[in-house]
Design a protein around this motif. Structure first.
Motif, PDB file in Angstrom:
ATOM      1  N   LEU A  94      -0.594 -13.417  34.861  1.00 35.08           N
ATOM      2  CA  LEU A  94      -1.276 -14.743  35.803  1.00 35.08           C
ATOM      3  C   LEU A  94      -0.499 -14.355  37.110  1.00 35.08           C
ATOM      4  CD1 LEU A  94      -0.689 -17.432  33.324  1.00 35.08           C
ATOM      5  CD2 LEU A  94      -2.829 -16.555  34.239  1.00 35.08           C
ATOM      6  N   GLY A  95       0.312 -13.377  37.284  1.00 34.13           N
ATOM      7  CA  GLY A  95       1.099 -12.827  38.447  1.00 34.13           C
ATOM      8  C   GLY A  95       2.085 -13.391  38.808  1.00 34.13           C
ATOM      9  N   TYR A  96       2.987 -13.727  37.657  1.00 39.53           N
ATOM     10  CA  TYR A  96       4.278 -14.299  37.881  1.00 39.53           C
ATOM     11  C   TYR A  96       5.203 -13.412  37.143  1.00 39.53           C
ATOM     12  CZ  TYR A  96       2.005 -18.707  38.419  1.00 39.53           C
ATOM     13  OH  TYR A  96       1.109 -19.685  38.837  1.00 39.53           O
ATOM     14  N   SER A  97       5.389 -12.111  37.398  1.00 37.69           N
ATOM     15  CA  SER A  97       6.244 -11.134  37.036  1.00 37.69           C
ATOM     16  C   SER A  97       7.472 -11.369  37.623  1.00 37.69           C
ATOM     17  CB  SER A  97       5.639  -9.656  37.189  1.00 37.69           C
ATOM     18  OG  SER A  97       4.421  -9.261  36.506  1.00 37.69           O
ATOM     19  N   PRO A  98       8.556 -11.268  36.775  1.00 43.97           N
ATOM     20  CA  PRO A  98       9.849 -11.545  37.438  1.00 43.97           C
ATOM     21  C   PRO A  98      10.448 -10.158  38.172  1.00 43.97           C
ATOM     22  CG  PRO A  98      10.002 -11.250  34.763  1.00 43.97           C
ATOM     23  CD  PRO A  98       8.433 -11.335  35.234  1.00 43.97           C
ATOM     24  N   VAL A  99      11.168 -10.514  39.396  1.00 46.57           N
ATOM     25  CA  VAL A  99      11.599  -9.486  39.931  1.00 46.57           C
ATOM     26  C   VAL A  99      13.153  -8.971  39.159  1.00 46.57           C
ATOM     27  CG1 VAL A  99      12.569  -8.567  42.151  1.00 46.57           C
ATOM     28  CG2 VAL A  99      10.392  -9.908  41.910  1.00 46.57           C
ATOM     29  N   ASP A 131      -4.398 -22.378  26.730  1.00 50.71           N
ATOM     30  CA  ASP A 131      -5.078 -23.819  27.026  1.00 50.71           C
ATOM     31  C   ASP A 131      -4.601 -24.187  28.046  1.00 50.71           C
ATOM     32  OD1 ASP A 131      -6.948 -25.679  26.729  1.00 50.71           O
ATOM     33  OD2 ASP A 131      -5.705 -27.144  25.476  1.00 50.71           O
ATOM     34  N   LYS A 132      -3.067 -24.280  28.335  1.00 51.24           N
ATOM     35  CA  LYS A 132      -2.157 -24.832  29.354  1.00 51.24           C
ATOM     36  C   LYS A 132      -2.084 -24.002  30.497  1.00 51.24           C
ATOM     37  CE  LYS A 132      -0.200 -28.379  26.287  1.00 51.24           C
ATOM     38  NZ  LYS A 132       1.263 -29.139  25.938  1.00 51.24           N
ATOM     39  N   SER A 133      -2.449 -22.795  30.449  1.00 50.11           N
ATOM     40  CA  SER A 133      -2.256 -22.043  31.757  1.00 50.11           C
ATOM     41  C   SER A 133      -3.418 -21.231  32.088  1.00 50.11           C
ATOM     42  CB  SER A 133      -1.274 -20.660  31.037  1.00 50.11           C
ATOM     43  OG  SER A 133      -1.763 -19.846  30.039  1.00 50.11           O
ATOM     44  N   LEU A 134      -4.265 -21.152  31.350  1.00 49.12           N
ATOM     45  CA  LEU A 134      -5.531 -20.618  31.965  1.00 49.12           C
ATOM     46  C   LEU A 134      -6.729 -21.278  32.880  1.00 49.12           C
ATOM     47  CD1 LEU A 134      -6.795 -18.309  29.155  1.00 49.12           C
ATOM     48  CD2 LEU A 134      -5.231 -17.740  30.921  1.00 49.12           C
ATOM     49  N   MET A 135      -6.963 -20.922  33.982  1.00 53.46           N
ATOM     50  CA  MET A 135      -8.032 -22.013  34.818  1.00 53.46           C
ATOM     51  C   MET A 135      -9.452 -21.611  34.279  1.00 53.46           C
ATOM     52  SD  MET A 135      -6.689 -21.405  38.598  1.00 53.46           S
ATOM     53  CE  MET A 135      -7.741 -22.635  39.193  1.00 53.46           C
ATOM     54  N   ASP A 136     -10.344 -22.494  34.297  1.00 53.35           N
ATOM     55  CA  ASP A 136     -11.733 -22.287  33.609  1.00 53.35           C
ATOM     56  C   ASP A 136     -12.546 -21.285  34.650  1.00 53.35           C
ATOM     57  OD1 ASP A 136     -10.989 -24.248  31.912  1.00 53.35           O
ATOM     58  OD2 ASP A 136     -12.420 -25.867  32.903  1.00 53.35           O
ATOM     59  N   GLY A 137     -13.188 -20.484  33.878  1.00 59.31           N
ATOM     60  CA  GLY A 137     -14.037 -19.534  34.573  1.00 59.31           C
ATOM     61  C   GLY A 137     -13.412 -18.183  35.273  1.00 59.31           C
ATOM     62  N   ILE A 138     -12.349 -18.001  34.801  1.00 57.60           N
ATOM     63  CA  ILE A 138     -11.834 -16.834  35.609  1.00 57.60           C
ATOM     64  C   ILE A 138     -11.442 -15.719  34.163  1.00 57.60           C
ATOM     65  CG2 ILE A 138      -9.893 -15.930  36.738  1.00 57.60           C
ATOM     66  CD1 ILE A 138      -9.506 -18.681  38.012  1.00 57.60           C
ATOM     67  N   ALA A 139     -12.223 -14.650  34.361  1.00 53.93           N
ATOM     68  CA  ALA A 139     -11.895 -13.629  33.055  1.00 53.93           C
ATOM     69  C   ALA A 139     -10.602 -12.933  33.637  1.00 53.93           C
ATOM     70  CB  ALA A 139     -13.238 -12.698  33.393  1.00 53.93           C
ATOM     71  N   ILE A 140      -9.874 -12.630  32.406  1.00 55.33           N
ATOM     72  CA  ILE A 140      -8.621 -11.807  32.521  1.00 55.33           C
ATOM     73  C   ILE A 140      -8.965 -10.902  31.237  1.00 55.33           C
ATOM     74  CG2 ILE A 140      -6.258 -12.004  32.720  1.00 55.33           C
ATOM     75  CD1 ILE A 140      -6.396 -14.984  33.385  1.00 55.33           C
ATOM     76  N   PRO A 141      -9.190  -9.847  31.550  1.00 55.10           N
ATOM     77  CA  PRO A 141      -9.869  -8.750  30.407  1.00 55.10           C
ATOM     78  C   PRO A 141      -8.596  -8.316  29.551  1.00 55.10           C
ATOM     79  CG  PRO A 141     -11.349  -8.532  32.294  1.00 55.10           C
ATOM     80  CD  PRO A 141     -10.303  -9.365  32.810  1.00 55.10           C
ATOM     81  N   ARG A 142      -7.594  -7.926  30.312  1.00 58.67           N
ATOM     82  CA  ARG A 142      -6.343  -7.468  29.770  1.00 58.67           C
ATOM     83  C   ARG A 142      -5.719  -8.523  28.833  1.00 58.67           C
ATOM     84  NH1 ARG A 142      -2.632  -4.387  34.064  1.00 58.67           N
ATOM     85  NH2 ARG A 142      -1.300  -4.051  32.123  1.00 58.67           N
ATOM     86  N   LEU A 143      -5.466  -9.790  29.536  1.00 60.38           N
ATOM     87  CA  LEU A 143      -5.112 -10.804  28.437  1.00 60.38           C
ATOM     88  C   LEU A 143      -5.807 -11.148  27.349  1.00 60.38           C
ATOM     89  CD1 LEU A 143      -2.683 -12.864  28.317  1.00 60.38           C
ATOM     90  CD2 LEU A 143      -4.141 -14.352  29.486  1.00 60.38           C
ATOM     91  N   TYR A 144      -7.065 -10.963  27.437  1.00 56.00           N
ATOM     92  CA  TYR A 144      -7.984 -11.117  26.496  1.00 56.00           C
ATOM     93  C   TYR A 144      -7.639 -10.026  25.290  1.00 56.00           C
ATOM     94  CZ  TYR A 144     -12.338 -11.427  23.766  1.00 56.00           C
ATOM     95  OH  TYR A 144     -13.157 -11.760  22.793  1.00 56.00           O
ATOM     96  N   THR A 145      -7.559  -8.867  25.816  1.00 56.74           N
ATOM     97  CA  THR A 145      -7.354  -7.865  24.622  1.00 56.74           C
ATOM     98  C   THR A 145      -5.965  -8.034  24.041  1.00 56.74           C
ATOM     99  OG1 THR A 145      -8.756  -6.168  26.083  1.00 56.74           O
ATOM    100  CG2 THR A 145      -7.001  -5.289  24.496  1.00 56.74           C
ATOM    101  N   THR A 146      -5.098  -8.209  24.757  1.00 55.27           N
ATOM    102  CA  THR A 146      -3.663  -8.605  24.296  1.00 55.27           C
ATOM    103  C   THR A 146      -3.546  -9.781  23.267  1.00 55.27           C
ATOM    104  OG1 THR A 146      -2.540  -7.858  26.454  1.00 55.27           O
ATOM    105  CG2 THR A 146      -1.178  -9.200  24.958  1.00 55.27           C
ATOM    106  N   THR A 147      -4.379 -10.795  23.558  1.00 49.20           N
ATOM    107  CA  THR A 147      -4.518 -11.855  22.686  1.00 49.20           C
ATOM    108  C   THR A 147      -4.842 -11.456  21.425  1.00 49.20           C
ATOM    109  OG1 THR A 147      -4.911 -13.331  24.559  1.00 49.20           O
ATOM    110  CG2 THR A 147      -5.195 -14.108  22.368  1.00 49.20           C
ATOM    111  N   LEU A 148      -6.008 -10.349  21.294  1.00 51.60           N
ATOM    112  CA  LEU A 148      -6.536  -9.956  20.090  1.00 51.60           C
ATOM    113  C   LEU A 148      -5.486  -9.187  19.523  1.00 51.60           C
ATOM    114  CD1 LEU A 148     -10.271  -9.155  21.029  1.00 51.60           C
ATOM    115  CD2 LEU A 148      -9.466 -11.086  19.734  1.00 51.60           C
ATOM    116  N   GLU A 149      -4.825  -8.077  20.035  1.00 53.28           N
ATOM    117  CA  GLU A 149      -3.991  -7.366  19.463  1.00 53.28           C
ATOM    118  C   GLU A 149      -2.797  -8.126  18.742  1.00 53.28           C
ATOM    119  OE1 GLU A 149      -4.149  -3.668  22.518  1.00 53.28           O
ATOM    120  OE2 GLU A 149      -2.584  -4.994  22.839  1.00 53.28           O
TER     121      GLU A 149
END
Length: 254
Positions: A143-148, A99-117
């Motif tokens: 979300l594009g914040y992978s640590p280096v 709820d606090k990290s996702l923007m409205d209207g942007i599909a993220i299929p891999r995160l959706y699948t991970t959440t279900l898993e």
């Protein structure tokens, strides 16, 4: 316009006399809000479909105003999780993260699948601390914040990596570590674990065994990293920490 989509229900709240405003993470539309009409009525067929952290197939009517949920079919209610207080808290924490990290209207299929898993594993196998850390890491990656982790984020040096800089999003070598504030010290075990969680699948993660020290260090790091980049405080996580401290030592709590 009519739409059908599978969706994970993030939360719902009262909206007018007999309606609820439902926030969902849908498979094809991403995060969105919609009104479930008449949901508070005893015979409403939608009531079970819009409970927090359930998985449903929903039908929407979309017009100029707020979308309406017109029909629904419950796909998974996660009954074992709902019957267990500890598991329920963590499932709700996952929903707060979404709820606090996702923007409205942007599909993220891999995160959706991970959440279900993760919800399925929590329901079937119970709590595993790495399960929650895996989800937090997957959220950051998607979300594009992978640590280096493999080189100094400032100079590119691959040797003598000493600290992790939250503002810079990566490791610092010894020389560059003096130039940055907000740096976190991480053990080699924790660094390896962060990298592993960022590239692995859940089926592999659940078999990993790590020290309690690394788990605590990992939890602290991901909490600070999430708060820094998402610019949010996660209230449920804080509440769970308070609950743990207030329980008697012989009481089992996640």
């Amino acid at each position: 316009m009519y739409l059908r989509s599978r969706a994970i229900v993030i939360k719902n709240m009262d909206y007018r006399e007999s309606d609820k405003l439902v926030t969902i993470f849908s498979e094809h539309e991403g995060k969105m809000k919609a009104v479930a009409r008449g949901i508070k009525k005893p015979r409403s067929s939608l009531r079970a479909c819009v409970q927090p952290f359930c998985h449903s197939s929903l039908f929407f009517s979309r017009g100029k105003g707020m979308s309406l949920i017109t029909q629904g079919k419950l796909l998974e209610f996660y009954g074992n999780t709902r019957e267990d207080f500890d598991r329920s808290l963590y499932a709700l924490y996952l929903m707060e993260l979404l709820d606090k990290s996702l923007m409205d209207g942007i599909a993220i299929p891999r995160l959706y699948t991970t959440t279900l898993e993760v919800l399925s594993f929590l329901n079937q196998s119970g709590y595993n601390p790495l399960l929650i850390r895996y989800f937090e890491m997957s959220l950051l990656v998607n979300l594009g914040y992978s640590p280096v982790l493999d080189h100094c984020v400032l100079c590119g040096n691959k040797d003598d990596l000493k600290l992790f800089s939250l503002p810079d999003g990566g490791m610092l070598c010894r020389d560059c570590s003096y130039q940055s504030s907000g740096a976190v010290s991480l053990s080699k075990e924790t660094l390896a674990l962060i990298g592993f969680l960022g590239r692995s699948r859940l089926a592999t993660v659940e078999r990993v065994r790590v020290s309690n020290k690394a788990l605590k260090e990992l939890e602290y790091f991901l909490e600070k990293y999430l708060e820094y980049y998402l610019e949010r405080k996660f209230n449920l996580k804080k509440a769970m920490s308070i609950l743990k401290r207030g329980m008697p030592k012989d009481t089992k709590l996640i």
